[in-house]
Write a protein that holds these residues in place. Structure first.
Motif, PDB file in Angstrom:
ATOM      1  N   SER A   1       0.844  -1.195   0.000  1.00  0.00           N
ATOM      2  CA  SER A   1       0.000   0.000   0.000  1.00  0.00           C
ATOM      3  C   SER A   1       0.878   1.244   0.000  1.00  0.00           C
ATOM      4  N   MET A   2       0.279   2.389  -0.270  1.00  0.00           N
ATOM      5  CA  MET A   2       1.016   3.655  -0.176  1.00  0.00           C
ATOM      6  C   MET A   2       1.438   3.922   1.266  1.00  0.00           C
ATOM      7  N   GLU A   3       0.650   3.446   2.218  1.00  0.00           N
ATOM      8  CA  GLU A   3       1.035   3.612   3.625  1.00  0.00           C
ATOM      9  C   GLU A   3       2.345   2.872   3.908  1.00  0.00           C
ATOM     10  N   ASP A   4       2.469   1.643   3.372  1.00  0.00           N
ATOM     11  CA  ASP A   4       3.730   0.906   3.522  1.00  0.00           C
ATOM     12  C   ASP A   4       4.881   1.695   2.910  1.00  0.00           C
ATOM     13  N   TRP A   5       4.665   2.234   1.715  1.00  0.00           N
ATOM     14  CA  TRP A   5       5.704   2.992   1.012  1.00  0.00           C
ATOM     15  C   TRP A   5       6.095   4.247   1.792  1.00  0.00           C
ATOM     16  N   ASN A   6       5.109   4.943   2.333  1.00  0.00           N
ATOM     17  CA  ASN A   6       5.372   6.184   3.060  1.00  0.00           C
ATOM     18  C   ASN A   6       5.946   5.957   4.450  1.00  0.00           C
ATOM     19  N   ASN A   7       5.933   4.721   4.935  1.00  0.00           N
ATOM     20  CA  ASN A   7       6.460   4.418   6.263  1.00  0.00           C
ATOM     21  C   ASN A   7       7.801   3.689   6.209  1.00  0.00           C
ATOM     22  N   ARG A   8       8.529   3.867   5.124  1.00  0.00           N
ATOM     23  CA  ARG A   8       9.870   3.275   5.040  1.00  0.00           C
ATOM     24  C   ARG A   8      10.764   3.968   6.067  1.00  0.00           C
ATOM     25  N   ASN A   9      11.545   3.185   6.806  1.00  0.00           N
ATOM     26  CA  ASN A   9      12.316   3.770   7.897  1.00  0.00           C
ATOM     27  C   ASN A   9      13.748   3.245   8.016  1.00  0.00           C
ATOM     28  N   TYR A  10      14.235   2.558   6.987  1.00  0.00           N
ATOM     29  CA  TYR A  10      15.621   2.093   6.981  1.00  0.00           C
ATOM     30  C   TYR A  10      16.323   2.622   5.739  1.00  0.00           C
ATOM     31  N   LEU A  11      17.331   3.413   5.964  1.00  0.00           N
ATOM     32  CA  LEU A  11      18.152   3.913   4.872  1.00  0.00           C
ATOM     33  C   LEU A  11      19.351   2.979   4.787  1.00  0.00           C
ATOM     34  N   ARG A  12      19.301   2.065   3.798  1.00  0.00           N
ATOM     35  CA  ARG A  12      20.311   1.015   3.690  1.00  0.00           C
ATOM     36  C   ARG A  12      21.464   1.467   2.801  1.00  0.00           C
ATOM     37  N   VAL A  13      22.672   1.130   3.248  1.00  0.00           N
ATOM     38  CA  VAL A  13      23.909   1.485   2.559  1.00  0.00           C
ATOM     39  C   VAL A  13      24.654   0.173   2.287  1.00  0.00           C
ATOM     40  N   PHE A  14      24.919  -0.129   1.008  1.00  0.00           N
ATOM     41  CA  PHE A  14      25.585  -1.363   0.604  1.00  0.00           C
ATOM     42  C   PHE A  14      26.865  -1.053  -0.155  1.00  0.00           C
ATOM     43  N   GLY A  15      27.828  -1.928  -0.010  1.00  0.00           N
ATOM     44  CA  GLY A  15      29.029  -1.835  -0.824  1.00  0.00           C
ATOM     45  C   GLY A  15      30.029  -2.906  -0.441  1.00  0.00           C
ATOM     46  N   CYS A  16      30.948  -3.205  -1.349  1.00  0.00           N
ATOM     47  CA  CYS A  16      32.020  -4.146  -1.048  1.00  0.00           C
ATOM     48  C   CYS A  16      33.034  -3.459  -0.120  1.00  0.00           C
ATOM     49  N   LYS A  17      34.020  -4.202   0.308  1.00  0.00           N
ATOM     50  CA  LYS A  17      35.010  -3.692   1.258  1.00  0.00           C
ATOM     51  C   LYS A  17      35.657  -2.400   0.767  1.00  0.00           C
ATOM     52  N   GLU A  18      36.088  -2.372  -0.502  1.00  0.00           N
ATOM     53  CA  GLU A  18      36.769  -1.206  -1.046  1.00  0.00           C
ATOM     54  C   GLU A  18      35.845   0.018  -1.069  1.00  0.00           C
ATOM     55  N   VAL A  19      34.598  -0.202  -1.420  1.00  0.00           N
ATOM     56  CA  VAL A  19      33.614   0.883  -1.464  1.00  0.00           C
ATOM     57  C   VAL A  19      33.383   1.443  -0.063  1.00  0.00           C
ATOM     58  N   LEU A  20      33.191   0.553   0.905  1.00  0.00           N
ATOM     59  CA  LEU A  20      32.936   1.010   2.275  1.00  0.00           C
ATOM     60  C   LEU A  20      34.158   1.713   2.863  1.00  0.00           C
ATOM     61  N   LEU A  21      35.354   1.243   2.524  1.00  0.00           N
ATOM     62  CA  LEU A  21      36.561   1.941   2.993  1.00  0.00           C
ATOM     63  C   LEU A  21      36.631   3.353   2.430  1.00  0.00           C
ATOM     64  N   GLU A  22      36.318   3.510   1.152  1.00  0.00           N
ATOM     65  CA  GLU A  22      36.306   4.845   0.534  1.00  0.00           C
ATOM     66  C   GLU A  22      35.256   5.743   1.192  1.00  0.00           C
ATOM     67  N   LEU A  23      34.087   5.173   1.473  1.00  0.00           N
ATOM     68  CA  LEU A  23      33.023   5.946   2.123  1.00  0.00           C
ATOM     69  C   LEU A  23      33.463   6.380   3.517  1.00  0.00           C
ATOM     70  N   SER A  24      34.086   5.489   4.258  1.00  0.00           N
ATOM     71  CA  SER A  24      34.554   5.823   5.599  1.00  0.00           C
ATOM     72  C   SER A  24      35.573   6.965   5.551  1.00  0.00           C
TER      73      SER A  24
END
Length: 140
Positions: free
Chosen positions: A78-101
């Motif tokens: 439902s739109m209620e489900d869509w509007n109640n999203r509450n996890y901002l997920r961040v994905f990446g391999c080791k090299e990507v996460l090291l660069e982000l850090s």
């Protein structure tokens, strides 16, 4: 840290956009949690002052930084489900996460101002399917 979310209509549909506000020490904490995710078998959460929790994952198959606003089950009946999203997920391999850090640590030392998450690396990509984040550092 505080997150503001916006939904914006573009030619390719409805997209998410984020503004992340934090003090330098909060960006240092964010960077340390990104590094912790590299050795973790599960997601690493980062609580915010907003209703959104950032979840950081190591994903060996993702060779670019990918982010997405989701709910717990990734199901939207439902739109209620869509509007109640509450996890901002961040994905990446080791090299990507090291660069982000490294990028987050650098941001913490720049003083007042803002940058974008898509600027996190000169060598690694930010997924074009991910929402843009504007990262504000507030030293006051």
């Amino acid at each position: 840290m505080r997150i503001e979310t916006r939904q914006m209509f573009r030619t390719n549909g409805l997209i998410d956009d984020f503004v992340l506000f934090g003090k330098p020490e909060e960006y240092v904490l964010f960077a340390s949690l990104v590094e912790k995710a590299i050795t973790s078998k599960v997601f690493v959460p980062m609580l915010t002052e907003s209703e959104i929790t950032i979840q950081i994952y190591l994903s060996d198959s993702d060779h670019e930084l990918f982010t997405s606003l989701q709910n717990d089950t990734n199901d939207y009946y439902s739109m209620e489900d869509w509007n109640n999203r509450n996890y901002l997920r961040v994905f990446g391999c080791k090299e990507v996460l090291l660069e982000l850090s490294k990028y987050l640590m650098d941001l913490s030392a720049r003083g007042d101002g803002y940058s974008y998450i898509s600027e996190y690396s000169n060598n690694m990509e930010y997924s074009t399917l991910s929402p843009e984040w504007r990262l504000h550092v507030d030293v006051s």
